[in-house]
Design a protein around this motif. Structure first.
Motif, mmCIF file in Angstrom:
data_model
loop_
_atom_site.group_PDB
_atom_site.id
_atom_site.type_symbol
_atom_site.label_atom_id
_atom_site.label_comp_id
_atom_site.label_asym_id
_atom_site.label_seq_id
_atom_site.Cartn_x
_atom_site.Cartn_y
_atom_site.Cartn_z
ATOM 1 N N PRO A 1 -29.847 -2.048 5.827
ATOM 2 C CA PRO A 1 -31.138 -2.959 5.878
ATOM 3 C C PRO A 1 -32.204 -2.470 6.821
ATOM 4 C CG PRO A 1 -28.662 -3.337 5.328
ATOM 5 C CD PRO A 1 -28.277 -2.017 5.816
ATOM 6 N N THR A 2 -33.746 -2.998 6.724
ATOM 7 C CA THR A 2 -34.331 -3.321 7.804
ATOM 8 C C THR A 2 -35.487 -3.887 7.028
ATOM 9 O OG1 THR A 2 -35.991 -1.920 8.912
ATOM 10 C CG2 THR A 2 -35.723 -1.846 6.196
ATOM 11 N N GLY A 3 -36.490 -5.074 7.805
ATOM 12 C CA GLY A 3 -36.770 -5.822 7.597
ATOM 13 C C GLY A 3 -37.567 -6.094 6.009
ATOM 14 N N ALA A 4 -37.520 -7.225 5.602
ATOM 15 C CA ALA A 4 -38.759 -7.398 3.666
ATOM 16 C C ALA A 4 -39.978 -6.922 4.101
ATOM 17 C CB ALA A 4 -37.612 -8.976 3.663
ATOM 18 N N MET A 5 -40.563 -6.634 3.197
ATOM 19 C CA MET A 5 -41.998 -7.445 3.013
ATOM 20 C C MET A 5 -42.157 -7.967 2.779
ATOM 21 S SD MET A 5 -43.085 -3.875 0.676
ATOM 22 C CE MET A 5 -41.860 -4.077 -1.516
ATOM 23 N N ASN A 6 -43.288 -8.680 3.284
ATOM 24 C CA ASN A 6 -43.906 -10.165 3.404
ATOM 25 C C ASN A 6 -44.359 -10.320 1.512
ATOM 26 O OD1 ASN A 6 -44.593 -10.748 6.668
ATOM 27 N ND2 ASN A 6 -44.776 -8.821 6.106
ATOM 28 N N VAL A 7 -44.733 -9.120 0.636
ATOM 29 C CA VAL A 7 -44.939 -9.611 -0.577
ATOM 30 C C VAL A 7 -43.838 -9.013 -1.951
ATOM 31 C CG1 VAL A 7 -46.890 -10.013 -2.143
ATOM 32 C CG2 VAL A 7 -47.043 -10.224 0.395
ATOM 33 N N GLN A 8 -43.195 -9.328 -2.226
ATOM 34 C CA GLN A 8 -42.782 -9.746 -3.952
ATOM 35 C C GLN A 8 -43.883 -8.071 -4.270
ATOM 36 O OE1 GLN A 8 -40.956 -12.490 -5.508
ATOM 37 N NE2 GLN A 8 -39.150 -12.356 -4.620
ATOM 38 N N ARG A 9 -42.928 -6.732 -4.450
ATOM 39 C CA ARG A 9 -44.127 -5.988 -5.178
ATOM 40 C C ARG A 9 -43.508 -5.130 -6.109
ATOM 41 N NH1 ARG A 9 -48.525 -4.847 -2.164
ATOM 42 N NH2 ARG A 9 -48.012 -6.517 -0.252
ATOM 43 N N TRP A 10 -43.938 -4.493 -7.198
ATOM 44 C CA TRP A 10 -43.909 -3.323 -8.044
ATOM 45 C C TRP A 10 -44.895 -2.824 -8.219
ATOM 46 C CZ3 TRP A 10 -42.615 -2.066 -13.229
ATOM 47 C CH2 TRP A 10 -42.933 -3.157 -14.184
ATOM 48 N N LEU A 11 -44.450 -1.202 -8.465
ATOM 49 C CA LEU A 11 -45.937 -0.512 -9.545
ATOM 50 C C LEU A 11 -46.487 -0.289 -8.273
ATOM 51 C CD1 LEU A 11 -46.519 -1.062 -13.185
ATOM 52 C CD2 LEU A 11 -45.185 0.476 -11.705
ATOM 53 N N HIS A 12 -46.372 -0.453 -6.524
ATOM 54 C CA HIS A 12 -47.589 -0.127 -5.125
ATOM 55 C C HIS A 12 -46.772 1.261 -4.479
ATOM 56 C CE1 HIS A 12 -42.891 -1.236 -4.597
ATOM 57 N NE2 HIS A 12 -42.882 -0.361 -3.026
ATOM 58 N N THR A 13 -47.878 1.361 -4.056
ATOM 59 C CA THR A 13 -47.826 3.248 -3.148
ATOM 60 C C THR A 13 -47.429 2.911 -1.875
ATOM 61 O OG1 THR A 13 -50.145 2.833 -2.546
ATOM 62 C CG2 THR A 13 -49.754 3.972 -4.086
ATOM 63 N N ALA A 14 -46.726 3.932 -1.266
ATOM 64 C CA ALA A 14 -46.489 3.818 -0.219
ATOM 65 C C ALA A 14 -46.313 5.138 0.723
ATOM 66 C CB ALA A 14 -44.916 3.562 0.479
ATOM 67 N N THR A 15 -47.333 4.715 1.755
ATOM 68 C CA THR A 15 -48.027 6.241 1.708
ATOM 69 C C THR A 15 -48.035 6.503 3.749
ATOM 70 O OG1 THR A 15 -49.957 5.948 0.741
ATOM 71 C CG2 THR A 15 -50.196 7.994 2.667
ATOM 72 N N LEU A 16 -47.422 7.695 4.085
ATOM 73 C CA LEU A 16 -46.866 7.987 6.054
ATOM 74 C C LEU A 16 -48.122 8.333 6.924
ATOM 75 C CD1 LEU A 16 -44.515 8.289 8.262
ATOM 76 C CD2 LEU A 16 -44.304 10.581 6.838
ATOM 77 N N LEU A 17 -48.922 7.454 7.009
ATOM 78 C CA LEU A 17 -49.530 7.849 8.191
ATOM 79 C C LEU A 17 -49.560 8.350 8.991
ATOM 80 C CD1 LEU A 17 -51.182 4.100 7.861
ATOM 81 C CD2 LEU A 17 -51.507 5.034 6.650
ATOM 82 N N ASN A 18 -50.721 9.212 9.833
ATOM 83 C CA ASN A 18 -50.172 10.093 10.528
ATOM 84 C C ASN A 18 -49.781 8.946 12.197
ATOM 85 O OD1 ASN A 18 -51.424 11.688 10.061
ATOM 86 N ND2 ASN A 18 -53.335 12.131 10.416
ATOM 87 N N THR A 19 -50.019 8.329 11.913
ATOM 88 C CA THR A 19 -48.976 6.916 13.194
ATOM 89 C C THR A 19 -47.887 6.932 12.898
ATOM 90 O OG1 THR A 19 -50.036 4.878 11.986
ATOM 91 C CG2 THR A 19 -51.397 5.613 13.362
ATOM 92 N N VAL A 45 -39.901 1.853 13.656
ATOM 93 C CA VAL A 45 -39.134 1.366 15.582
ATOM 94 C C VAL A 45 -38.989 -0.091 15.789
ATOM 95 C CG1 VAL A 45 -39.994 1.324 17.856
ATOM 96 C CG2 VAL A 45 -41.055 2.668 16.332
ATOM 97 N N SER A 46 -39.526 -0.814 15.028
ATOM 98 C CA SER A 46 -39.671 -2.224 14.841
ATOM 99 C C SER A 46 -38.770 -2.218 13.679
ATOM 100 C CB SER A 46 -41.117 -3.502 15.405
ATOM 101 O OG SER A 46 -41.325 -2.821 14.218
ATOM 102 N N GLY A 47 -38.708 -1.730 12.561
ATOM 103 C CA GLY A 47 -38.468 -2.160 11.548
ATOM 104 C C GLY A 47 -39.267 -3.446 10.343
ATOM 105 N N ALA A 48 -40.261 -3.779 11.117
ATOM 106 C CA ALA A 48 -40.896 -4.541 11.174
ATOM 107 C C ALA A 48 -41.893 -4.299 9.606
ATOM 108 C CB ALA A 48 -41.060 -5.235 11.993
ATOM 109 N N PHE A 49 -42.373 -5.028 8.742
ATOM 110 C CA PHE A 49 -43.538 -4.868 8.224
ATOM 111 C C PHE A 49 -44.655 -6.359 7.997
ATOM 112 C CE2 PHE A 49 -40.588 -3.436 5.074
ATOM 113 C CZ PHE A 49 -40.719 -2.307 4.268
ATOM 114 N N THR A 50 -45.658 -5.365 8.718
ATOM 115 C CA THR A 50 -46.658 -6.802 8.925
ATOM 116 C C THR A 50 -47.523 -6.601 7.879
ATOM 117 O OG1 THR A 50 -45.818 -5.971 11.781
ATOM 118 C CG2 THR A 50 -48.509 -6.943 11.072
#
Length: 246
Positions: A1-19, A45-50
């Protein structure tokens, strides 16, 4: 397990940035069935969603979010249950802003968007309406250098939504499966050739009709096509089967 998102959501996107961070955008609120305009960043690194201090220009779900050569993220299409399918596009800049890109040539959802070897983005297919009653066989490209969308004169050999699009090592794109609303899931596939700007049907069909499958380029150049669902007497049945494309 890692940190939880701040908002419950589905049919969203997740995109890896160059950072190395991951941009999460939009989606649906499952409780209210409303589209979201919020976005957040995941730090491995922190496992956190901001939460981002900014929001999307348009709330949307079932859209695409594609990292382009500039390090920005192209956000296209999707839908809002309150207003329908979206033709408005925007661009996320990691410096902290969502830019208005205006309108694509066609409003789409459940389409594909994939970066070609020349840096342009191929946007193809998708549903025509929320019912859904049809799908597109049209495609267009986005040029990150000019911020322009250009409709392709050629059309796909088959109308399809919920299909997969995979960039091959030769620079071509495999578009496979998907669904034709009212007819069912598809076993057909085709190749997009950027040099000719053409779509060509593949004579062989997939072993199983599939929609919403994954299609992954393997190190040996083959494509792994796995899962998804298929129509059976009008009902979508989840699949555990997989196949490869050579």
């Amino acid at each position: 397990p890692t940190g939880a998102m701040n908002v419950q959501r589905w049919l969203h996107t997740a995109t890896l940035l160059n950072t190395g961070q991951v941009l999460i955008t939009g989606g649906l609120n499952s409780a209210t069935q409303t589209a979201l305009n919020s976005a957040e960043l995941y730090d491995p690194v922190s496992g956190a969603f901001t939460p981002l201090g900014i929001t999307l220009n348009v709330a949307r779900a079932a859209h695409t979010a594609t990292l382009v050569s500039t390090g920005q993220v192209l956000i296209v299409g999707g839908y809002d249950p309150a207003s329908g399918i979206i033709s408005y596009a925007e661009l996320y800049d990691p410096r902290g802003v969502f830019y208005n890109l205006g309108y694509t040539n066609t409003p789409r959802m459940h389409h594909t968007a994939i970066v070609l070897q020349n840096g342009q983005v191929l946007i193809a297919g998708g549903e025509t309406d929320l019912i859904p009653s049809g799908a597109y066989n049209t495609a267009e490209t986005y040029n990150p250098a000019t911020f322009q969308f250009t409709a392709l004169p050629a059309t796909m050999t088959t109308v399809r939504e919920g299909h997969s699009a995979t960039l091959l090592n030769n620079g071509q794109v495999l578009l496979a499966g998907g669904d034709l609303p009212g007819t069912g899931s598809l076993s057909s596939a085709e190749i997009y050739d950027p040099s000719a700007a053409s779509f060509t049907a593949i004579s062989a069909s997939m072993t199983t009709p599939r929609v919403s499958q994954i299609a992954t380029l393997l190190n040996n150049g083959k494509i792994l096509i796995a899962g998804g669902s298929t129509d059976s007497a009008g009902n979508n049945v989840a699949l555990s089967s997989a196949e490869t494309y050579d």
